[in-house]
Design a protein around this motif. Structure first.
Motif, PDB file in Angstrom:
ATOM      1  N   VAL A  36       0.881  -1.102  -0.042  1.00  0.00           N
ATOM      2  CA  VAL A  36      -0.216   0.086   0.159  1.00  0.00           C
ATOM      3  C   VAL A  36       0.769   1.251   0.074  1.00  0.00           C
ATOM      4  O   VAL A  36       0.572   2.159  -0.671  1.00  0.00           O
ATOM      5  CB  VAL A  36      -1.046  -0.052   1.233  1.00  0.00           C
ATOM      6  CG1 VAL A  36      -1.727   1.435   1.253  1.00  0.00           C
ATOM      7  CG2 VAL A  36      -2.017  -1.337   1.227  1.00  0.00           C
ATOM      8  N   ASN A  42       0.604   2.583  -5.077  1.00  0.00           N
ATOM      9  CA  ASN A  42      -0.054   1.588  -4.344  1.00  0.00           C
ATOM     10  C   ASN A  42       0.023   0.173  -5.266  1.00  0.00           C
ATOM     11  O   ASN A  42      -0.893   0.144  -6.228  1.00  0.00           O
ATOM     12  CB  ASN A  42      -1.413   1.774  -3.960  1.00  0.00           C
ATOM     13  CG  ASN A  42      -2.066   1.083  -2.937  1.00  0.00           C
ATOM     14  OD1 ASN A  42      -2.027  -0.058  -3.275  1.00  0.00           O
ATOM     15  ND2 ASN A  42      -2.916   1.867  -1.972  1.00  0.00           N
ATOM     16  N   LEU A  44      -1.479  -2.789  -4.509  1.00  0.00           N
ATOM     17  CA  LEU A  44      -2.728  -3.427  -4.571  1.00  0.00           C
ATOM     18  C   LEU A  44      -3.593  -2.513  -5.663  1.00  0.00           C
ATOM     19  O   LEU A  44      -4.472  -3.215  -6.202  1.00  0.00           O
ATOM     20  CB  LEU A  44      -3.442  -2.991  -3.200  1.00  0.00           C
ATOM     21  CG  LEU A  44      -2.969  -3.901  -2.001  1.00  0.00           C
ATOM     22  CD1 LEU A  44      -3.650  -3.721  -0.708  1.00  0.00           C
ATOM     23  CD2 LEU A  44      -2.846  -5.550  -2.330  1.00  0.00           C
ATOM     24  N   LEU A  45      -3.571  -1.417  -5.825  1.00  0.00           N
ATOM     25  CA  LEU A  45      -4.414  -0.756  -6.783  1.00  0.00           C
ATOM     26  C   LEU A  45      -3.840  -1.088  -8.151  1.00  0.00           C
ATOM     27  O   LEU A  45      -4.777  -1.439  -8.915  1.00  0.00           O
ATOM     28  CB  LEU A  45      -4.404   0.733  -6.733  1.00  0.00           C
ATOM     29  CG  LEU A  45      -5.219   1.401  -5.325  1.00  0.00           C
ATOM     30  CD1 LEU A  45      -5.058   2.900  -5.475  1.00  0.00           C
ATOM     31  CD2 LEU A  45      -6.298   0.977  -5.126  1.00  0.00           C
ATOM     32  N   LEU A  49      -7.163  -4.171  -7.278  1.00  0.00           N
ATOM     33  CA  LEU A  49      -8.259  -4.189  -6.270  1.00  0.00           C
ATOM     34  C   LEU A  49      -8.739  -2.594  -6.133  1.00  0.00           C
ATOM     35  O   LEU A  49      -8.266  -1.622  -6.540  1.00  0.00           O
ATOM     36  CB  LEU A  49      -7.531  -4.497  -4.784  1.00  0.00           C
ATOM     37  CG  LEU A  49      -7.376  -5.895  -4.623  1.00  0.00           C
ATOM     38  CD1 LEU A  49      -6.565  -6.815  -5.719  1.00  0.00           C
ATOM     39  CD2 LEU A  49      -7.184  -6.291  -3.140  1.00  0.00           C
ATOM     40  N   ARG A  51     -10.316   0.306  -3.712  1.00  0.00           N
ATOM     41  CA  ARG A  51     -10.016   0.803  -2.373  1.00  0.00           C
ATOM     42  C   ARG A  51     -11.300   1.495  -1.780  1.00  0.00           C
ATOM     43  O   ARG A  51     -11.906   2.361  -2.522  1.00  0.00           O
ATOM     44  CB  ARG A  51      -9.176   1.932  -2.313  1.00  0.00           C
ATOM     45  CG  ARG A  51      -8.714   2.359  -0.936  1.00  0.00           C
ATOM     46  CD  ARG A  51      -7.422   3.112  -0.755  1.00  0.00           C
ATOM     47  NE  ARG A  51      -7.076   3.510   0.563  1.00  0.00           N
ATOM     48  CZ  ARG A  51      -7.370   4.814   0.732  1.00  0.00           C
ATOM     49  NH1 ARG A  51      -7.771   5.669  -0.275  1.00  0.00           N
ATOM     50  NH2 ARG A  51      -7.064   5.562   1.996  1.00  0.00           N
ATOM     51  N   SER A  62      -8.743   1.425   5.877  1.00  0.00           N
ATOM     52  CA  SER A  62      -9.267   1.338   4.575  1.00  0.00           C
ATOM     53  C   SER A  62      -9.510  -0.289   4.092  1.00  0.00           C
ATOM     54  O   SER A  62      -8.771  -0.854   4.558  1.00  0.00           O
ATOM     55  CB  SER A  62      -8.529   2.122   3.361  1.00  0.00           C
ATOM     56  OG  SER A  62      -8.576   3.504   3.787  1.00  0.00           O
ATOM     57  N   TYR A  64      -9.738  -3.147   0.808  1.00  0.00           N
ATOM     58  CA  TYR A  64      -9.526  -3.304  -0.420  1.00  0.00           C
ATOM     59  C   TYR A  64     -10.350  -4.509  -0.869  1.00  0.00           C
ATOM     60  O   TYR A  64     -10.072  -5.520  -0.298  1.00  0.00           O
ATOM     61  CB  TYR A  64      -7.934  -3.383  -0.692  1.00  0.00           C
ATOM     62  CG  TYR A  64      -7.137  -2.268  -0.406  1.00  0.00           C
ATOM     63  CD1 TYR A  64      -6.946  -1.769  -1.618  1.00  0.00           C
ATOM     64  CD2 TYR A  64      -6.926  -1.972   0.703  1.00  0.00           C
ATOM     65  CE1 TYR A  64      -6.027  -0.303  -1.317  1.00  0.00           C
ATOM     66  CE2 TYR A  64      -6.084  -0.726   0.867  1.00  0.00           C
ATOM     67  CZ  TYR A  64      -5.805  -0.055  -0.155  1.00  0.00           C
ATOM     68  OH  TYR A  64      -4.950   1.204  -0.011  1.00  0.00           O
ATOM     69  N   GLN A  65     -11.002  -4.437  -1.879  1.00  0.00           N
ATOM     70  CA  GLN A  65     -11.917  -5.767  -2.558  1.00  0.00           C
ATOM     71  C   GLN A  65     -11.313  -6.135  -3.757  1.00  0.00           C
ATOM     72  O   GLN A  65     -10.845  -5.451  -4.835  1.00  0.00           O
ATOM     73  CB  GLN A  65     -13.377  -5.053  -2.767  1.00  0.00           C
ATOM     74  CG  GLN A  65     -13.701  -5.140  -1.511  1.00  0.00           C
ATOM     75  CD  GLN A  65     -15.385  -5.247  -1.674  1.00  0.00           C
ATOM     76  OE1 GLN A  65     -16.080  -4.915  -2.454  1.00  0.00           O
ATOM     77  NE2 GLN A  65     -16.183  -5.735  -0.537  1.00  0.00           N
ATOM     78  N   THR A  75     -12.080  -9.281   0.508  1.00  0.00           N
ATOM     79  CA  THR A  75     -11.948  -8.065   1.127  1.00  0.00           C
ATOM     80  C   THR A  75     -10.814  -8.152   2.210  1.00  0.00           C
ATOM     81  O   THR A  75     -10.703  -9.010   2.976  1.00  0.00           O
ATOM     82  CB  THR A  75     -13.268  -7.367   2.041  1.00  0.00           C
ATOM     83  OG1 THR A  75     -14.370  -7.575   1.176  1.00  0.00           O
ATOM     84  CG2 THR A  75     -12.957  -5.879   2.460  1.00  0.00           C
TER      85      THR A  75
END
Length: 205
Positions: A36, A42, A44-45, A49, A51, A62, A64-65, A75
């Motif tokens: 992150v 980031n 994860l983004l 995913l 946010r 926060s 993240y899915q 999640t």
């Protein structure tokens, strides 16, 4: 099934699988937190995913899915993971690798603290424990795929830096994290197969 791999009555996983999973999951949660804050953006983004930021002034973290391999929803927070698959929901807290059965609709990405995820308890029935093991194996699959992607697209140098920043040594080097999670998925699924074998009715004399 040998005694060392037997599942204690009412338990979801054998002690050795839970112990190894606990160590791996702690490393995974650390690495996700580092991802992150990656200086290059980031991670994860970058992986796709979505946010859901913690509202201003609210306590918590926060969310993240993403999607599990079977189309279910995953999640992630710094305090654990929620897997929603085939009508079942399980919460895996960061500490202990002991999956919990979540009752009711749950808050999903609208939760920002562990206590807001929903009402969770131990899986008590055979079908609940089987559903929890299936979800846990899917989580292991996702983490294996994610670590393979990080190694390939972000670089092993980044993951090695993440592990070097931990106070405790990782049970696996950066280049083995993906394979370690794949082995964990196999072990979780083998647990389910072993339980079914031991509880199957005997036929014949």
């Amino acid at each position: 099934m040998s005694p060392s791999h037997a599942v204690p009555a009412g338990a979801v996983l054998p002690c050795d699988v839970r112990r190894d999973g606990d160590r791996l999951f702690d490393v995974a949660m650390w690495c996700l937190g580092q991802d992150v804050r990656c200086p290059e953006g980031n991670v994860l983004l970058r992986h796709g995913l979505v946010r859901t930021p913690r509202p201003p002034g609210a306590e918590g973290q926060s969310a993240y899915q993403g999607r599990l391999a079977d189309g279910g929803r995953l999640t992630l927070w710094g305090f654990g993971a929620l897997c929603e698959s085939c009508g079942a929901k399980l919460f895996v807290p960061r500490d202990g690798f002991v999956p919990r059965w979540v009752e009711g609709p749950g808050a999903g990405a609208a939760a920002f603290r562990a206590e807001d995820v929903g009402v969770w308890r131990e899986a008590v029935t055979g079908p609940e424990r089987r559903a929890v093991r299936a979800g846990l194996a899917l989580l292991a699959d996702w983490l294996a795929d994610y670590e393979a992607w990080v190694a390939r697209d972000v670089g092993l140098g980044w993951r090695r830096a993440c592990l070097s920043a931990r106070r405790k040594a990782s049970p696996q080097p950066a280049e083995e994290l993906s394979n370690a999670w794949r082995r964990m998925a196999v072990r979780v699924r083998a647990t389910d197969a072993g339980v079914q074998h031991r509880t199957a009715p005997m036929h014949g004399a």
